[in-house]
Write a protein that holds these residues in place. Structure first.
Motif, short mmCIF file in Angstrom:
data_model
loop_
_atom_site.label_atom_id
_atom_site.label_comp_id
_atom_site.label_asym_id
_atom_site.label_seq_id
_atom_site.Cartn_x
_atom_site.Cartn_y
_atom_site.Cartn_z
N TYR A 9 0.83 -1.20 0.00
CA TYR A 9 0.00 0.00 0.00
C TYR A 9 0.87 1.25 0.00
O TYR A 9 1.88 1.31 0.69
CB TYR A 9 -0.89 -0.02 1.25
CG TYR A 9 -1.95 1.04 1.27
CD1 TYR A 9 -3.09 0.93 0.51
CD2 TYR A 9 -1.81 2.16 2.08
CE1 TYR A 9 -4.08 1.91 0.53
CE2 TYR A 9 -2.78 3.15 2.11
CZ TYR A 9 -3.92 3.01 1.34
OH TYR A 9 -4.89 3.98 1.36
N ARG A 30 1.21 -5.09 4.35
CA ARG A 30 0.28 -5.38 5.44
C ARG A 30 -0.47 -6.67 5.20
O ARG A 30 -0.69 -7.07 4.07
CB ARG A 30 -0.75 -4.25 5.55
CG ARG A 30 -0.14 -2.89 5.81
CD ARG A 30 -1.16 -1.81 5.56
NE ARG A 30 -0.61 -0.50 5.77
CZ ARG A 30 -0.83 0.24 6.85
NH1 ARG A 30 -1.58 -0.21 7.83
NH2 ARG A 30 -0.29 1.43 6.97
N LYS A 31 -0.88 -7.29 6.29
CA LYS A 31 -1.83 -8.40 6.25
C LYS A 31 -3.14 -7.83 6.76
O LYS A 31 -3.18 -7.18 7.81
CB LYS A 31 -1.38 -9.56 7.11
CG LYS A 31 -0.19 -10.28 6.53
CD LYS A 31 0.15 -11.51 7.31
CE LYS A 31 1.35 -12.18 6.67
NZ LYS A 31 1.69 -13.43 7.35
N ILE A 32 -4.21 -8.06 5.99
CA ILE A 32 -5.50 -7.46 6.32
C ILE A 32 -6.63 -8.47 6.21
O ILE A 32 -6.50 -9.49 5.53
CB ILE A 32 -5.80 -6.26 5.40
CG1 ILE A 32 -5.87 -6.71 3.93
CG2 ILE A 32 -4.79 -5.14 5.60
CD1 ILE A 32 -6.49 -5.70 3.00
N TYR A 92 -9.42 -4.92 8.93
CA TYR A 92 -8.60 -5.04 10.12
C TYR A 92 -7.17 -5.25 9.64
O TYR A 92 -6.89 -6.15 8.85
CB TYR A 92 -9.04 -6.21 11.00
CG TYR A 92 -8.19 -6.32 12.24
CD1 TYR A 92 -8.44 -5.50 13.33
CD2 TYR A 92 -7.11 -7.18 12.29
CE1 TYR A 92 -7.63 -5.56 14.46
CE2 TYR A 92 -6.30 -7.26 13.41
CZ TYR A 92 -6.56 -6.44 14.49
OH TYR A 92 -5.76 -6.49 15.59
N CYS A 93 -6.27 -4.39 10.12
CA CYS A 93 -4.87 -4.46 9.73
C CYS A 93 -4.10 -5.19 10.83
O CYS A 93 -4.03 -4.70 11.97
CB CYS A 93 -4.31 -3.06 9.51
SG CYS A 93 -2.56 -3.04 9.12
N THR A 134 -0.96 -5.61 10.90
CA THR A 134 0.30 -4.89 11.12
C THR A 134 0.11 -3.82 12.20
O THR A 134 0.90 -3.71 13.13
CB THR A 134 0.78 -4.23 9.81
OG1 THR A 134 0.91 -5.24 8.82
CG2 THR A 134 2.10 -3.51 10.00
N ARG A 135 -0.95 -3.02 12.08
CA ARG A 135 -1.23 -1.96 13.05
C ARG A 135 -2.08 -2.44 14.23
O ARG A 135 -2.27 -1.72 15.19
CB ARG A 135 -1.96 -0.81 12.37
CG ARG A 135 -1.20 -0.19 11.23
CD ARG A 135 -0.24 0.83 11.74
NE ARG A 135 0.30 1.55 10.60
CZ ARG A 135 1.51 2.04 10.59
NH1 ARG A 135 2.29 1.90 11.62
NH2 ARG A 135 1.94 2.67 9.52
N ARG A 150 -8.64 -0.16 9.85
CA ARG A 150 -8.12 0.94 9.04
C ARG A 150 -9.02 1.11 7.81
O ARG A 150 -9.70 0.18 7.41
CB ARG A 150 -6.70 0.67 8.56
CG ARG A 150 -5.71 0.27 9.63
CD ARG A 150 -5.33 1.41 10.50
NE ARG A 150 -4.39 2.24 9.76
CZ ARG A 150 -3.60 3.12 10.32
NH1 ARG A 150 -3.62 3.30 11.60
NH2 ARG A 150 -2.79 3.83 9.60
N PHE A 188 -8.72 2.06 3.77
CA PHE A 188 -7.74 2.12 2.68
C PHE A 188 -8.41 2.62 1.41
O PHE A 188 -9.55 2.24 1.12
CB PHE A 188 -7.15 0.73 2.42
CG PHE A 188 -6.43 0.15 3.60
CD1 PHE A 188 -5.13 0.52 3.89
CD2 PHE A 188 -7.04 -0.78 4.41
CE1 PHE A 188 -4.46 -0.02 4.97
CE2 PHE A 188 -6.39 -1.34 5.50
CZ PHE A 188 -5.09 -0.95 5.77
#
Length: 75
Positions: free
Chosen positions: A19, A29-31, A44-45, A47-48, A52, A54
């Motif tokens: 991204y 990221r894995k989402i 849902y991210c 990574t964070r 989120r 996008f």
């Protein structure tokens, strides 16, 4: 890409994405997709570790989560 997002939304499949943020920062990221609109999608991210939003136009690459070849292998 929209088909992949819809499939993930319906099945709960985890996706990997590259991204480009509005600040021109790249991230991988894995989402898990939660909702899709015309120009954005919510996910849902992992990574964070939080939900989120996008922009679809900022997604450079997206696909199913890649499994490492040794996962599930007998030792």
């Amino acid at each position: 890409m929209n088909g992949l997002l819809k499939r993930s939304l319906e099945s709960g499949e985890i996706l990997e994405m590259i991204y480009l943020s509005n600040k021109n920062q790249l991230s991988q990221r894995k989402i898990k997709v939660v909702d899709i609109s015309s120009n954005t999608f919510r996910a849902y991210c992992f990574t964070r570790r939080q939900p989120r939003i996008f922009r679809i136009s900022n997604v450079l690459s997206i696909g199913p989560e890649r499994k490492k070849f040794w996962e599930g292998a007998a030792c």
